[in-house]
Design an enzyme around this catalytic site. Sequence first.
Site, PDB file in Angstrom:
ATOM      1  N   ARG A   1       0.877  -1.168   0.000  1.00  0.00           N
ATOM      2  CA  ARG A   1       0.000   0.000   0.000  1.00  0.00           C
ATOM      3  C   ARG A   1       0.913   1.216   0.000  1.00  0.00           C
ATOM      4  NH1 ARG A   1      -3.603  -2.872  -1.356  1.00  0.00           N
ATOM      5  NH2 ARG A   1      -5.546  -3.335  -0.247  1.00  0.00           N
TER       6      ARG A   1
ATOM      7  N   HIS B   1      -1.909   0.127  -9.663  1.00  0.00           N
ATOM      8  CA  HIS B   1      -2.461  -0.775  -8.637  1.00  0.00           C
ATOM      9  C   HIS B   1      -3.092  -2.012  -9.304  1.00  0.00           C
ATOM     10  CE1 HIS B   1      -4.202  -1.006  -4.312  1.00  0.00           C
ATOM     11  NE2 HIS B   1      -4.025  -2.221  -4.830  1.00  0.00           N
TER      12      HIS B   1
ATOM     13  N   GLU C   1      -4.186   7.527  -5.127  1.00  0.00           N
ATOM     14  CA  GLU C   1      -4.455   6.794  -6.368  1.00  0.00           C
ATOM     15  C   GLU C   1      -5.733   7.324  -6.996  1.00  0.00           C
ATOM     16  OE1 GLU C   1      -4.435   2.583  -5.565  1.00  0.00           O
ATOM     17  OE2 GLU C   1      -2.412   2.653  -4.749  1.00  0.00           O
TER      18      GLU C   1
HETATM   19  C1  OXD Z   1      -5.802  -6.137  -2.692  1.00  0.00           C
HETATM   20  C2  OXD Z   1      -5.267  -5.276  -3.757  1.00  0.00           C
HETATM   21  O1  OXD Z   1      -5.627  -5.831  -1.507  1.00  0.00           O
HETATM   22  O2  OXD Z   1      -5.552  -5.541  -4.940  1.00  0.00           O
HETATM   23  O3  OXD Z   1      -6.449  -7.145  -3.028  1.00  0.00           O
HETATM   24  O4  OXD Z   1      -4.544  -4.329  -3.465  1.00  0.00           O
END
Ligand code: OXD
Length: 333
Positions: free
Chosen positions: A240, A288, A269
């Site tokens: 993240r 992402h 994002e």
């Molecule tokens: C998840 C992502 O947490 O795609 O699944 O970031």
Amino acid sequence: MRSEQAAGARTKVVVLVPEDEEMPPGLDPVTELADVHLARTDAELSEVIGEADILCVWDFRRPRLARFWPEASNLKWVHASSAGVDAVLFDELVRSDVLVTNTRGVLDDSIAEYVLGAILAFTKDLPTSIRLQQKGKWRHRDTERSAGRRVLVLGAGSIGRSVGRLCRCAGMVVEGLGSRSRPGDDVFEGVVGPDGLDEALGRAEFAVACLPLTAETRGMIGADQFAAMPPGSRFINVARGPVVDEDALVRALDSGHLAGAALDVFVQEPLPAGHPFWEMEQVIVTAHQAGDFVGWEEAFSAVFVENFRRFERGEQLNNVVDKERMLPPGSES
Ligand code: OXD
């Protein structure tokens, strides 16, 4: 105490999706057996949440349930259609007896392929080759080897293990960072605990963030951690954005101390126009999507469908998240 479901009543499920999306593919077994409502907007969510036994959060990027929590008095289970549950959890949900499950495991190998691809792209200098090709330039260059290079995987859970396994298959030496130190195994040469972070970074030619975003991991990789990495090393983030101090990362790249970064996740994002990462030739930016293979939606739905069947039979659900730790119980992080 949350109210019990009346005997014989059909279970009520709300599927929370982003505003421009339809019902995710693969949920038919649930729609056949339950009353399923799609909620795209907050207004729609507010209309149906009071009745819901189950909330399936397909829109995992935005925390939306918290606002309607007082109305969600029937809720027994929240399923996150994501591996990370950072945007799904909030204090009242954590303290409640509502179960939270996630979609752990489905993206592991795909994310590992992204990480291996990024490492190979750096060592074989593919971004430069693509830029040269676009200019019609033939320029021979010697490139680096990946085999024998040292990789530190930050987060030794199921995603981290898949990343480690692939890197190891490609001949790299892989160390892990977990919630506690432990001896090596078939993937990791060894796993260091949080106290060993900076020292382990000092050995890493590639550091790969695969951590869940929690109070402990927020901002965990900052200026000191980048400074601890050897000159010429590279950083990859498939976790993240907020686990990293992005300004510190920009400075470490700008100064040439870090030779590159592959970033799939960002504090904001989509990554805003004009952000320095867009212009840095040594940075690979993706949207992402590290784990999102063709067919991921059906694979995610299958996890929810299996759990829905378990819920209906009164069985233990799969992938229950330890809400306090934001991790599935029993998982080695
Ligand atoms: C998840 C992502 O947490 O795609 O699944 O970031």
